[in-house]
Design a protein around this motif. Structure first.
Motif, PDB file in Angstrom:
ATOM      1  N   ARG A 430      43.637  44.027  34.272  1.00 31.95           N
ATOM      2  CA  ARG A 430      44.600  44.842  33.497  1.00 31.95           C
ATOM      3  C   ARG A 430      43.942  46.084  32.869  1.00 31.95           C
ATOM      4  O   ARG A 430      44.399  46.590  31.853  1.00 31.95           O
ATOM      5  N   HIS A 431      42.851  46.537  33.474  1.00 27.08           N
ATOM      6  CA  HIS A 431      42.207  47.766  33.015  1.00 27.08           C
ATOM      7  C   HIS A 431      42.878  48.936  33.728  1.00 27.08           C
ATOM      8  O   HIS A 431      42.680  49.149  34.921  1.00 27.08           O
ATOM      9  N   ILE A 453      57.808  47.767  38.047  1.00 26.51           N
ATOM     10  CA  ILE A 453      57.515  46.377  38.436  1.00 26.51           C
ATOM     11  C   ILE A 453      58.218  45.406  37.489  1.00 26.51           C
ATOM     12  O   ILE A 453      58.817  44.411  37.909  1.00 26.51           O
ATOM     13  N   GLU A 454      58.174  45.713  36.170  1.00 23.02           N
ATOM     14  CA  GLU A 454      58.847  44.834  35.202  1.00 23.02           C
ATOM     15  C   GLU A 454      60.351  44.839  35.429  1.00 23.02           C
ATOM     16  O   GLU A 454      61.008  43.787  35.326  1.00 23.02           O
ATOM     17  N   SER A 460      56.929  40.438  32.607  1.00 26.43           N
ATOM     18  CA  SER A 460      56.142  41.397  31.841  1.00 26.43           C
ATOM     19  C   SER A 460      54.716  41.484  32.371  1.00 26.43           C
ATOM     20  O   SER A 460      54.133  40.461  32.762  1.00 26.43           O
ATOM     21  N   VAL A 461      54.140  42.693  32.359  1.00 25.38           N
ATOM     22  CA  VAL A 461      52.756  42.869  32.805  1.00 25.38           C
ATOM     23  C   VAL A 461      51.781  42.687  31.654  1.00 25.38           C
ATOM     24  O   VAL A 461      50.573  42.928  31.818  1.00 25.38           O
ATOM     25  N   THR A 462      52.292  42.246  30.484  1.00 20.14           N
ATOM     26  CA  THR A 462      51.407  42.011  29.336  1.00 20.14           C
ATOM     27  C   THR A 462      51.492  40.572  28.832  1.00 20.14           C
ATOM     28  O   THR A 462      50.550  40.090  28.202  1.00 20.14           O
ATOM     29  N   ARG A 463      52.599  39.871  29.080  1.00 22.50           N
ATOM     30  CA  ARG A 463      52.745  38.506  28.580  1.00 22.50           C
ATOM     31  C   ARG A 463      51.905  37.553  29.447  1.00 22.50           C
ATOM     32  O   ARG A 463      51.950  37.599  30.677  1.00 22.50           O
ATOM     33  N   SER A 464      51.124  36.653  28.822  1.00 25.61           N
ATOM     34  CA  SER A 464      50.167  35.791  29.537  1.00 25.61           C
ATOM     35  C   SER A 464      50.825  34.937  30.608  1.00 25.61           C
ATOM     36  O   SER A 464      50.319  34.809  31.734  1.00 25.61           O
ATOM     37  N   ALA A 468      50.060  35.175  34.582  1.00 29.23           N
ATOM     38  CA  ALA A 468      49.607  34.018  35.371  1.00 29.23           C
ATOM     39  C   ALA A 468      50.444  33.873  36.639  1.00 29.23           C
ATOM     40  O   ALA A 468      49.924  33.604  37.724  1.00 29.23           O
ATOM     41  N   ALA A 469      51.779  34.070  36.504  1.00 30.16           N
ATOM     42  CA  ALA A 469      52.658  33.970  37.672  1.00 30.16           C
ATOM     43  C   ALA A 469      52.328  35.061  38.687  1.00 30.16           C
ATOM     44  O   ALA A 469      52.281  34.820  39.902  1.00 30.16           O
TER      45      ALA A 469
END
Length: 485
Positions: A430-431, A453-454, A460-464, A468-469
């Motif tokens: 996520r850098h 994408i979201e 979400s591209v920030t929610r853990s 993971a998914a």
């Protein structure tokens, strides 16, 4: 086989009728025979008697035949004498009678011990005893009509000719004709290939006589013959019976080996990502309930032939690092039984559903086999959960890809750009800047794409949890594309 008229003379061919035993000869005072060893075998029948001085008399004599020699064919070395007794007994001879002559080598302790261990009669004839006298005693005890044997022999070949490819019918017919139980065992696998039903259900075990004879066709096998009181299988008939069974077993095992070869080719096709017609013919619809793949390093020919002989819907062949068996769940118990009867160790995968996952299942089975090499167990199945679970199953991987990536899994140029941006973002933890540099785009362009994408995936591209998914979907995508080559 042609017999030499000089060194291997047929002294008598016993006819059907009353049968002489070795003990009958020994107890006849006029012939002067002494038992040196193997007294436990005096109940053996003597149907033929031969004088033979050739170096390998077992090649000229057969079951229930008495070898008479002045000693020229007997080796002098004790170890060779032991092997000599072994070969004669394995050939089914009734016994060995050596004349008390100077030309005979000394009988060693090793020879006596081997004869005693095998209950193989080792006899000594007095110097003055002519072998012709022994022959006449055998002839007198077996001088019934030869016509009965010829008629039975004719019937034997008639049964064989009428059976054609009905091997069960052939064995049933032979058993009924001879009033004996017959069983033929494949030497390579130990599997019973042919057998009759019980000829006499009521006979006690102590009344039955069990003999075994090697069948010397193209495929090594053994005939187990069970005879009942009053129903001996004469040597004359036995020789022809063995020839019929040698031809039959060659046909059966030849067909099994051809089936095993087709099985190996079908498995190779599945491992290469195709679905050969032969695989469908052998497996049928047996994969509907799922399958496992077993990897093993030893006894490949034995396992392949065993599966083919039983005509199981199982594929056996060579893998990249070991031998493999693709086993429908309905057949696992039978293959495990076959495996445990062999000396091979098996590593077995977890359950798979899709035939496209055979390669992944094979890799998993190979890993289990490697991990279990010091366990001492013959059969070790996969336990637990595979970490890269989606890489082991193409079907499951495609389901996850579709469920997580949604429109991003499509083949359009727009979907490809968004997908590659997501995967670069994940690869670089996520850098943003490093991901943008890999893609050759501005950081703001990457930000725009991540927002898209979201919107497209609802994640979400920030929610853990969503990250993971995405990561699992990314691994699944890589696995499927690697499998596709």
């Amino acid at each position: 086989m042609k017999r030499s008229g000089l060194l291997c003379d047929d002294l008598i061919m016993a006819e059907s009728g009353s049968v002489m035993l070795v003990e009958d000869l020994v107890s006849t005072a006029s012939v002067g025979i002494e038992v040196l060893a193997g007294g436990g075998g005096l109940g053996r029948e003597v149907l033929w008697a031969h004088s033979c001085e050739m170096q390998a008399p077992e090649q000229w004599l057969g079951p229930h035949e008495l070898l008479m020699t002045v000693g020229l064919c007997v080796p002098a070395n004790p170890d060779e004498q032991r092997g000599f007794i072994r070969r004669l007994d394995d050939a089914g001879l009734a016994g060995l009678m050596i004349g008390d002559h100077d030309v005979a080598p000394p009988v060693s302790e090793a020879m006596l011990t081997e004869a005693e261990r095998r209950d193989f009669p080792l006899l000594l004839a007095a110097t003055e005893t002519p072998y012709a006298v022994v022959s006449r005693h055998v002839a007198a005890a077996t001088s019934s009509s030869q016509i009965l044997q010829v008629l039975k022999l004719s019937k034997l070949y008639q049964v064989a000719a009428n059976a054609d490819d009905d091997f069960a019918g052939l064995m049933a017919g032979l058993g009924a004709l001879l009033r004996a139980d017959l069983r033929v065992v494949d030497s390579a696998t130990g599997i019973t290939v042919l057998e009759t039903g019980r000829a006499q259900q009521g006979a006690r075990a102590s009344e039955r006589r069990v003999r075994s004879y090697p069948l010397r066709g193209r495929h090594a096998a053994e005939l187990i013959l069970v005879e009942y009181p009053g129903e001996p299988v004469e040597s004359f008939i036995l020789v022809h019976l063995m020839k019929v069974l040698e031809v039959t077993i060659d046909r059966v095992l030849g067909a099994a080996d051809a089936r095993a070869q087709r099985s190996a080719q079908a498995l190779a096709g599945l491992l290469a990502g195709t679905q050969p017609d032969e695989a469908e013919r052998i497996l049928g619809d047996s994969l509907a309930g799922g399958y496992q793949v077993a990897a093993f390093a030893e006894s490949a020919e034995r396992i392949a032939r065993g599966v083919a002989l039983r005509e199981l819907p199982v594929l056996v062949g060579a893998g990249r690092t070991s031998h493999l068996a693709l086993i429908p769940l309905s057949q696992v118990a039978q293959i495990r039984e076959l495996a445990e009867a062999s000396e091979a160790r098996f590593g077995v995968s977890s359950v798979f559903i899709d035939h496209r996952d055979v390669g992944s299942a094979a890799e998993e089975a190979a890993r289990v086999l490697t991990a279990a090499q010091f366990s001492g167990r013959a059969w070790t199945e996969f336990e637990g959960t595979t970490i890269a679970v989606l890489s082991r199953s193409n079907r499951e991987a495609e389901e996850i890809i579709g469920g997580v990536l949604g429109p991003l899994a499509e083949g359009s140029d727009g979907a490809r750009k968004l997908r590659e941006s997501l995967f670069a973002y994940l690869r670089h933890d996520r850098h943003w800047q490093r991901a943008a540099d890999e893609l050759g785009i501005h950081r703001q362009t990457l930000s725009y794409r991540l927002n898209r994408i979201e919107q497209e995936t609802g994640l979400s591209v920030t929610r853990s949890a969503d990250i993971a998914a995405f990561w699992v979907a990314y691994q699944a995508w890589e696995s499927v594309r690697a499998a596709e080559g």
